[in-house]
Design a protein around this motif. Structure first.
Motif, PDB file in Angstrom:
ATOM      1  N   ASP A   1       0.911  -0.948  -0.021  1.00  0.00           N
ATOM      2  CA  ASP A   1      -0.083  -0.029   0.126  1.00  0.00           C
ATOM      3  C   ASP A   1       0.975   1.227   0.062  1.00  0.00           C
ATOM      4  N   PHE A   2       1.046   1.636  -1.054  1.00  0.00           N
ATOM      5  CA  PHE A   2       2.135   2.992  -1.401  1.00  0.00           C
ATOM      6  C   PHE A   2       1.679   4.259  -0.427  1.00  0.00           C
ATOM      7  N   ALA A   3       0.242   4.202  -0.439  1.00  0.00           N
ATOM      8  CA  ALA A   3      -0.229   5.694   0.556  1.00  0.00           C
ATOM      9  C   ALA A   3       0.109   5.489   1.906  1.00  0.00           C
ATOM     10  N   GLU A   4       0.065   4.019   2.252  1.00  0.00           N
ATOM     11  CA  GLU A   4       0.449   3.940   3.632  1.00  0.00           C
ATOM     12  C   GLU A   4       1.876   3.857   4.012  1.00  0.00           C
ATOM     13  N   LEU A   5       2.805   3.667   2.715  1.00  0.00           N
ATOM     14  CA  LEU A   5       4.209   3.741   2.914  1.00  0.00           C
ATOM     15  C   LEU A   5       4.682   5.328   3.133  1.00  0.00           C
ATOM     16  N   VAL A   6       3.821   6.254   2.081  1.00  0.00           N
ATOM     17  CA  VAL A   6       4.188   7.545   2.487  1.00  0.00           C
ATOM     18  C   VAL A   6       3.786   7.988   3.727  1.00  0.00           C
ATOM     19  N   ARG A   7       2.664   7.629   4.460  1.00  0.00           N
ATOM     20  CA  ARG A   7       2.082   8.346   5.425  1.00  0.00           C
ATOM     21  C   ARG A   7       2.923   7.758   6.731  1.00  0.00           C
ATOM     22  N   ALA A   8       3.880   6.461   6.620  1.00  0.00           N
ATOM     23  CA  ALA A   8       4.393   5.858   7.643  1.00  0.00           C
ATOM     24  C   ALA A   8       5.800   6.616   7.487  1.00  0.00           C
ATOM     25  N   ALA A   9       6.395   7.024   6.423  1.00  0.00           N
ATOM     26  CA  ALA A   9       7.725   7.255   6.288  1.00  0.00           C
ATOM     27  C   ALA A   9       8.203   8.204   7.644  1.00  0.00           C
ATOM     28  N   GLY A  10       9.394   8.010   7.901  1.00  0.00           N
ATOM     29  CA  GLY A  10      10.065   8.768   9.205  1.00  0.00           C
ATOM     30  C   GLY A  10      10.659  10.071   8.395  1.00  0.00           C
TER      31      GLY A  10
END
Length: 147
Positions: A6-15
């Motif tokens: 889920d690339f949207a989740e990846l963007v949201r979770a990035a530090g």
């Protein structure tokens, strides 16, 4: 089989902050890490110019490079880390480091994405260390009578 991502989740979770801008330099993506680093909420940042976080004295240079990258589709900062000052919502200056990627549309860039890390604490520590080394060198020179 690889799990789907889920690339949207990846963007949201990035530090690190992930900020994308359109061809005109208007912010079209602002992740939670960008909120944490710069202090502006997503709703405050979306649709705004990058001038939101660029110090006034850096703007002319920034926009020259930005528009050149959008025209040519080339940037050396895809692999080279760029270190520059930035602004926090409260007005304080930050030291950031980032790389950029170009998102293509047909045969030309449609957006620029920056992956940004706040380097303020490291930069301050290095500046203090350089200052302390200079002080010690001066003391050593004075103690040995060398001018």
């Amino acid at each position: 089989m690889l799990p789907s991502i889920d690339f949207a989740e990846l963007v949201r979770a990035a530090g690190d902050a992930i900020v994308a801008c359109d061809g005109a330099g208007l912010i079209i993506l602002w992740n939670p890490a960008a909120e944490r680093i710069f202090g502006f909420s997503e709703s405050e940042a979306l649709g705004q110019s990058l001038d939101l976080i660029i110090p006034e004295r850096q703007r002319q240079r920034h926009w020259h490079g930005y528009h050149q990258t959008m025209r040519t589709g080339e940037t050396r900062y895809a692999t080279d880390l760029l270190k520059v000052p930035a602004l926090h919502k409260d007005g304080r200056t930050l030291s950031i480091a980032f790389t950029v990627s170009l998102l293509q549309s047909a045969d030309r860039p449609a957006a620029i994405v920056a992956i940004i890390r706040d380097e303020t604490a490291r930069w301050t520590d290095e500046r203090n260390l350089r200052k302390r080394v200079a002080e010690l060198e001066s003391q050593l020179s004075e103690a040995s009578g060398v001018k």
